[in-house]
Enzyme design. Structure first.
Site, PDB file in Angstrom:
ATOM      1  N   ASP A 114      31.026  45.891  29.701  1.00  0.00           N
ATOM      2  CA  ASP A 114      31.147  44.450  29.474  1.00  0.00           C
ATOM      3  C   ASP A 114      30.582  44.056  28.108  1.00  0.00           C
ATOM      4  O   ASP A 114      30.799  42.943  27.636  1.00  0.00           O
ATOM      5  CB  ASP A 114      30.404  43.664  30.558  1.00  0.00           C
ATOM      6  CG  ASP A 114      31.347  43.131  31.641  1.00  0.00           C
ATOM      7  OD1 ASP A 114      32.550  42.999  31.354  1.00  0.00           O
ATOM      8  OD2 ASP A 114      30.876  42.841  32.745  1.00  0.00           O
ATOM      9  N   LYS A 172      40.651  43.223  38.562  1.00  0.00           N
ATOM     10  CA  LYS A 172      40.142  44.364  37.799  1.00  0.00           C
ATOM     11  C   LYS A 172      40.344  45.657  38.579  1.00  0.00           C
ATOM     12  O   LYS A 172      40.738  46.679  38.003  1.00  0.00           O
ATOM     13  CB  LYS A 172      38.657  44.167  37.471  1.00  0.00           C
ATOM     14  CG  LYS A 172      38.414  43.129  36.387  1.00  0.00           C
ATOM     15  CD  LYS A 172      36.963  43.070  35.963  1.00  0.00           C
ATOM     16  CE  LYS A 172      36.097  42.388  36.970  1.00  0.00           C
ATOM     17  NZ  LYS A 172      34.738  42.104  36.451  1.00  0.00           N
ATOM     18  N   GLN A 220      29.007  41.802  38.022  1.00  0.00           N
ATOM     19  CA  GLN A 220      29.846  40.605  38.062  1.00  0.00           C
ATOM     20  C   GLN A 220      28.981  39.352  38.179  1.00  0.00           C
ATOM     21  O   GLN A 220      28.171  39.216  39.085  1.00  0.00           O
ATOM     22  CB  GLN A 220      30.814  40.681  39.244  1.00  0.00           C
ATOM     23  CG  GLN A 220      31.780  39.510  39.331  1.00  0.00           C
ATOM     24  CD  GLN A 220      32.721  39.438  38.135  1.00  0.00           C
ATOM     25  OE1 GLN A 220      33.227  40.466  37.689  1.00  0.00           O
ATOM     26  NE2 GLN A 220      32.936  38.250  37.621  1.00  0.00           N
TER      27      GLN A 220
END
Length: 253
Positions: free
Chosen positions: A81, A14, A58
């Protein structure tokens, strides 16, 4: 946070993708000893930083930390997200602010490949909040690149092959290595493998390798299209994350 190998690879990918697209990306690594209040304080700090347009936590988080509470602490306008309840609710109503990255990547992959979605029977194997549930909701919307008939199966489904053999499209996202075999599929169906499982492999220097939820060797002999693992859905997930980040930045302009 933590030492999960798959997460570390994903974070690096990412970060690299952001650099290639001209998006500033900052990785904040917290020790495994971080407490829930300390984690929430870090998120709140980023919420208040006007130079930060997108925040993601994460997962999986180290044992003892509540990731759902962490997701809910992220400002909904910076939730790239799409894990915040507010954004999930907007998505379910068909008026999304953002779209969950992996489900959006699956749909984009199908669309870019020229695979029809409207009117198709799609079986999703997996019921997670990250993939299975939101993908099903997105696919049943009366909208462009949707309008499908969807069945959600999972590891507790009896007679799984009964459903998968009828499907025009099978999306495997249960987190079980090789659970979908070729003889469980309809001839010429489309198979999208979201699974990322680490298994032992003595031929590899690391001693392990990544495989999907689909037995690629047998399934590829039946399916008209099939995604590989790694390299299939993963890059699409990152692309959708970048798309959400750009959208989040525009919200504050």
């Amino acid at each position: 946070m933590g030492c999960d190998p798959a997460s570390q690879v994903y974070v690096r990918n990412k970060h690299k993708a952001c650099e290639e697209c001209g998006i500033k990306s900052t990785i904040i690594e917290l020790p495994e000893t971080t407490t829930q209040p300390e984690l929430l304080a870090q998120i709140e700090k980023l919420n208040g930083d006007k130079a930060v347009h997108g925040i993601l936590v994460q997962s999986p988080l180290p044992k003892g930390l509540d990731e759902h509470q962490a997701f809910q602490a992220v400002d909904p306008l910076k939730d790239v997200d799409c894990f915040h309840p507010e954004n999930i609710g907007l998505m379910m109503l068909g008026t999304p602010r953002f779209l969950p990255c992996t489900p959006a990547g699956v749909i984009e992959l199908l669309v870019r490949t020229g695979i029809e979605i409207s009117g198709q029977y799609i079986v999703i194997v997996g019921r997670s909040n990250i993939v299975g549930k939101p993908l099903a909701n997105m696919l049943i919307q009366k909208a462009k690149n949707a309008n499908a008939t969807v069945t959600i199966c999972h590891t507790g489904t009896k007679g799984l092959s009964y459903y998968t053999k009828q499907a025009d499209i099978v999306v495997a996202a249960a987190g079980c290595a090789g659970m979908i075999l070729g003889d469980m599929l309809n001839t010429n169906c489309v198979v999208v493998d979201v699974g990322t499982n680490e298994i032992e492999d003595s031929t590899k220097k690391s001693g392990h390798r990544l495989v999907g939820d689909v037995d690629y060797e047998s399934a590829s002999k039946v399916a008209s299209y099939i995604t590989p693992v790694p390299g299939g859905v993963g890059p699409m997930t990152i692309a959708m994350l970048l798309k959400n980040t750009v959208a989040a930045a525009k919200l504050t302009l």
